[in-house]
Design an enzyme around this catalytic site. Structure first.
Site, PDB file in Angstrom:
ATOM      1  N   ARG A 200      -0.908   9.267   1.006  1.00 42.42           N
ATOM      2  CA  ARG A 200      -2.347   9.418   0.836  1.00 42.42           C
ATOM      3  C   ARG A 200      -2.779  10.876   0.678  1.00 42.42           C
ATOM      4  O   ARG A 200      -3.663  11.196  -0.113  1.00 42.42           O
ATOM      5  CB  ARG A 200      -3.008   8.808   2.068  1.00 42.42           C
ATOM      6  CG  ARG A 200      -4.371   8.292   1.822  1.00 42.42           C
ATOM      7  CD  ARG A 200      -4.824   7.490   3.000  1.00 42.42           C
ATOM      8  NE  ARG A 200      -4.679   6.075   2.737  1.00 42.42           N
ATOM      9  CZ  ARG A 200      -5.206   5.123   3.494  1.00 42.42           C
ATOM     10  NH1 ARG A 200      -5.883   5.443   4.576  1.00 42.42           N
ATOM     11  NH2 ARG A 200      -5.056   3.856   3.190  1.00 42.42           N
TER      12      ARG A 200
ATOM     13  N   HIS B  82      -9.434   9.751   2.443  1.00 42.45           N
ATOM     14  CA  HIS B  82      -9.027   8.638   1.579  1.00 42.45           C
ATOM     15  C   HIS B  82      -9.204   9.093   0.142  1.00 42.45           C
ATOM     16  O   HIS B  82     -10.249   9.633  -0.221  1.00 42.45           O
ATOM     17  CB  HIS B  82      -9.882   7.395   1.861  1.00 42.45           C
ATOM     18  CG  HIS B  82      -9.264   6.157   1.301  1.00 42.45           C
ATOM     19  ND1 HIS B  82      -9.206   5.897  -0.052  1.00 42.45           N
ATOM     20  CD2 HIS B  82      -8.660   5.107   1.909  1.00 42.45           C
ATOM     21  CE1 HIS B  82      -8.589   4.742  -0.243  1.00 42.45           C
ATOM     22  NE2 HIS B  82      -8.245   4.248   0.938  1.00 42.45           N
TER      23      HIS B  82
ATOM     24  N   GLU C 111       0.857  -1.188   0.000  1.00 38.27           N
ATOM     25  CA  GLU C 111       0.000   0.000   0.000  1.00 38.27           C
ATOM     26  C   GLU C 111       0.888   1.231   0.000  1.00 38.27           C
ATOM     27  O   GLU C 111       2.096   1.153   0.239  1.00 38.27           O
ATOM     28  CB  GLU C 111      -0.963  -0.023   1.197  1.00 38.27           C
ATOM     29  CG  GLU C 111      -2.004  -1.135   1.061  1.00 38.27           C
ATOM     30  CD  GLU C 111      -3.108  -1.093   2.112  1.00 38.27           C
ATOM     31  OE1 GLU C 111      -3.106  -0.189   2.958  1.00 38.27           O
ATOM     32  OE2 GLU C 111      -3.958  -1.987   2.070  1.00 38.27           O
TER      33      GLU C 111
ATOM     34  N   HIS D 227     -11.886   9.905   6.211  1.00 39.12           N
ATOM     35  CA  HIS D 227     -11.657   8.469   6.401  1.00 39.12           C
ATOM     36  C   HIS D 227     -11.098   8.140   7.775  1.00 39.12           C
ATOM     37  O   HIS D 227     -11.484   7.139   8.377  1.00 39.12           O
ATOM     38  CB  HIS D 227     -10.681   8.015   5.312  1.00 39.12           C
ATOM     39  CG  HIS D 227     -10.358   6.560   5.312  1.00 39.12           C
ATOM     40  ND1 HIS D 227     -11.303   5.593   5.065  1.00 39.12           N
ATOM     41  CD2 HIS D 227      -9.180   5.896   5.528  1.00 39.12           C
ATOM     42  CE1 HIS D 227     -10.730   4.385   5.114  1.00 39.12           C
ATOM     43  NE2 HIS D 227      -9.448   4.551   5.412  1.00 39.12           N
TER      44      HIS D 227
ATOM     45  N   ARG E 188      -1.491   9.390   8.436  1.00 42.30           N
ATOM     46  CA  ARG E 188      -1.307   7.993   8.832  1.00 42.30           C
ATOM     47  C   ARG E 188      -0.864   7.130   7.659  1.00 42.30           C
ATOM     48  O   ARG E 188      -1.389   7.239   6.542  1.00 42.30           O
ATOM     49  CB  ARG E 188      -2.630   7.447   9.381  1.00 42.30           C
ATOM     50  CG  ARG E 188      -2.587   5.978   9.733  1.00 42.30           C
ATOM     51  CD  ARG E 188      -3.934   5.523  10.248  1.00 42.30           C
ATOM     52  NE  ARG E 188      -4.975   5.712   9.275  1.00 42.30           N
ATOM     53  CZ  ARG E 188      -5.379   4.787   8.407  1.00 42.30           C
ATOM     54  NH1 ARG E 188      -4.807   3.590   8.390  1.00 42.30           N
ATOM     55  NH2 ARG E 188      -6.337   5.045   7.552  1.00 42.30           N
TER      56      ARG E 188
END
Ligand code: SIN
Length: 492
Positions: free
Chosen positions: A268, A228, A112, A327, A362
């Protein structure tokens, strides 16, 4: 309740894992819905990050966590979650979680964004959260030391004359009921429901953070809300998620002209902003998994496949329209390495806590990891601790309930002014709007938290991680935000 029971408020991954780990100490778990139904944990698609693969190392995982956090992660806490993560994955396997395996029987690892190597364990592609919660719910229901109380909503912390927390006041069908505990642990989850576009369940309104703040607990970094990048943009509320693992498998981000506009595995916040910009410019944003996943979609990503098909999009043959959505909340109730908050008798764990593990952004799949690592640590601390003497305890006045029409207004305000790109003028306007609404609603747990988020975002005159100010696009010296509800008290 027994005087030595631990009171756990919240029944997602953090709350249930803590309850199981406390054995044999008795505990009571309060859930605002039937178990599994209101928890964001059950919706987690990606999985849990842990350095389990040959050649990986917790030190590398910690380094990626620190790098993603844009200067605000505590390296000691990153090291702690990374080093304790593999043992917690083994605990989940012992509880029956069927993590995906390679043909030779090893744990399968997926990649990821912002991870330097594949290290996310998953279940049936995108079903990790559901599989983990199913296993935990089964075990918790069977455990003799756990009492589960469903359909009660915590509204306020109970405090004794010394200010120590002794439990919570709850509401069910208009009736208040008090639950006391030797220690109270908030595991109340996130805040996505405060935004009009979110991947979180509607119950994720940050109520636990609001309750703790109203009781005087120190709150950290509330302005850092992770969006997100790839919620599926089909007008549903909550918005279904297209897991980042799809990009890990090679799916591309394209605009309506078919042009790639960002590196898919960038952090992200970077990807979310790039998608926001394409959409604002009218070029649209799509996740194209046709060649990377194609006909494997139903077997490898069943949740995303079902969400797309129910909206009339076949992701095997069509790009998926995507938009950023609220998110995950990096901020929350300040806790130390053992889950203690700044209030005696109160601990916090999971998304409502701020452990310093996530900083301004995060790292993907570190949230389930943080939840189980800290739940385990809190259990270690509390399993044999002495119960305090029983003392009478009372909540603060209120809080007031939040009318549904106010929530709708607040969600629109947060979406407009406290989203992927923020400005000082917009944040100031939002604070005025919230304060004006509070004149009629009174102070609620949710409005307290919203004011904390907006106040901290206005005061942070820089751009860092998930907090981007178009009027202050550069970063300044790293600093964390620490504040109490008193700092954001309504001026009205
Ligand atoms: C995802 O599957 O993309 C979400 C994982 C996470 O938020 O960590």
């Amino acid at each position: 309740m027994r005087a030595d029971s631990v009171l756990i408020v919240g029944a997602g991954l953090a709350g249930l894992f803590l309850a199981l780990k406390l054995a044999p100490r008795p505990c009571v778990v309060l859930s605002q819905a039937p178990l599994g139904q209101a928890s964001a944990s059950a919706w987690a698609q990606g999985g849990l990050a842990a350095a389990l693969a040959p050649g990986d190392d917790p030190a590398l995982h910690a380094e990626d966590t620190v790098n993603a956090g844009a200067g605000l992660v505590d390296p000691a806490i990153a090291g702690l979650i990374a080093s304790e993560g593999p043992a917690r994955v083994m605990d989940l396997i012992a509880l029956g979680v069927p993590f995906d395996r390679t043909p030779d029987g090893a744990l399968a690892q997926s990649l990821e964004a912002a991870h330097s190597r594949p290290r996310v364990v998953r279940v049936s592609g995108d079903l990790a959260g559901k599989a983990i919660m199913d296993a935990l719910i089964l075990a918790a229901r069977a455990a003799p030391h756990i009492e589960i109380v469903e359909n009660v909503r915590a509204r306020a912390l109970l405090r004794d004359d010394t200010g120590a927390v002794r439990g919570v006041r709850t509401r069910h069908n208009g009736e208040d009921a008090d639950f006391t505990g030797a220690e109270t642990v908030l595991a109340t989850g996130g805040i996505g429901g405060l935004y009009a576009v979110t991947t979180n369940p509607p119950a994720a309104l940050g109520t636990g953070i609001g309750m703790a703040a109203r009781a005087g607990a120190l709150i950290a970094d509330p302005e850092f809300v992770q969006f997100h990048p790839t919620a599926i943009d089909v007008g549903h509320d909550p918005a279904p998620l297209a897991t980042e693992a799809l990009r890990g498998e090679g799916a591309h981000l394209i605009n309506a002209a078919g042009e790639n506009f960002v590196s898919e595995l960038a952090p992200r916040d970077v990807v979310a902003r790039a998608i926001h910009i394409e959409r604002e410019a009218g070029r649209g944003a799509f996740l194209d998994a046709r060649s990377a996943v194609g006909n494997e979609f139903p077997a490898h990503f069943p949740t995303v496949f079902a969400a797309c098909m129910s909206a009339g999009i076949d992701p095997r043959t069509q790009p998926i329209p995507v938009a950023p959505a609220a998110h995950y909340h990096m901020g929350g109730i300040v806790t130390d390495a053992w889950g203690r908050t700044t209030l005696t008798g109160l601990a916090a764990v999971g998304e409502c806590a701020s452990t310093s593990a996530h900083g301004a952004n995060r790292l993907a799949s570190n949230s389930l990891l943080e939840a189980v690592v800290f739940a385990h640590r809190i259990a270690e601390r509390l399993r044999d601790s002495a119960a305090p003497p029983p003392t009478p305890a009372q909540p603060l006045d209120g809080p007031h309930d939040m009318p549904t029409e106010s929530l709708t207004k607040w969600r629109a305000i947060m979406q407009a002014e406290a989203c992927v790109v923020r400005t000082g003028a917009g944040l100031a306007k939002a604070i005025t709007q919230i304060e004006a609404e509070e004149i009629t609603t009174g102070e609620t747990n949710e409005s307290t938290l919203i004011r904390l988020i907006l106040t901290a975002a206005l005061a942070r005159t820089e751009s860092r991680g998930a907090h981007f100010r178009s009027d202050y696009p550069d970063a300044s010296a790293p600093r964390r935000t620490f504040l109490t509800a008193a700092h954001s008290a309504a001026s009205a």
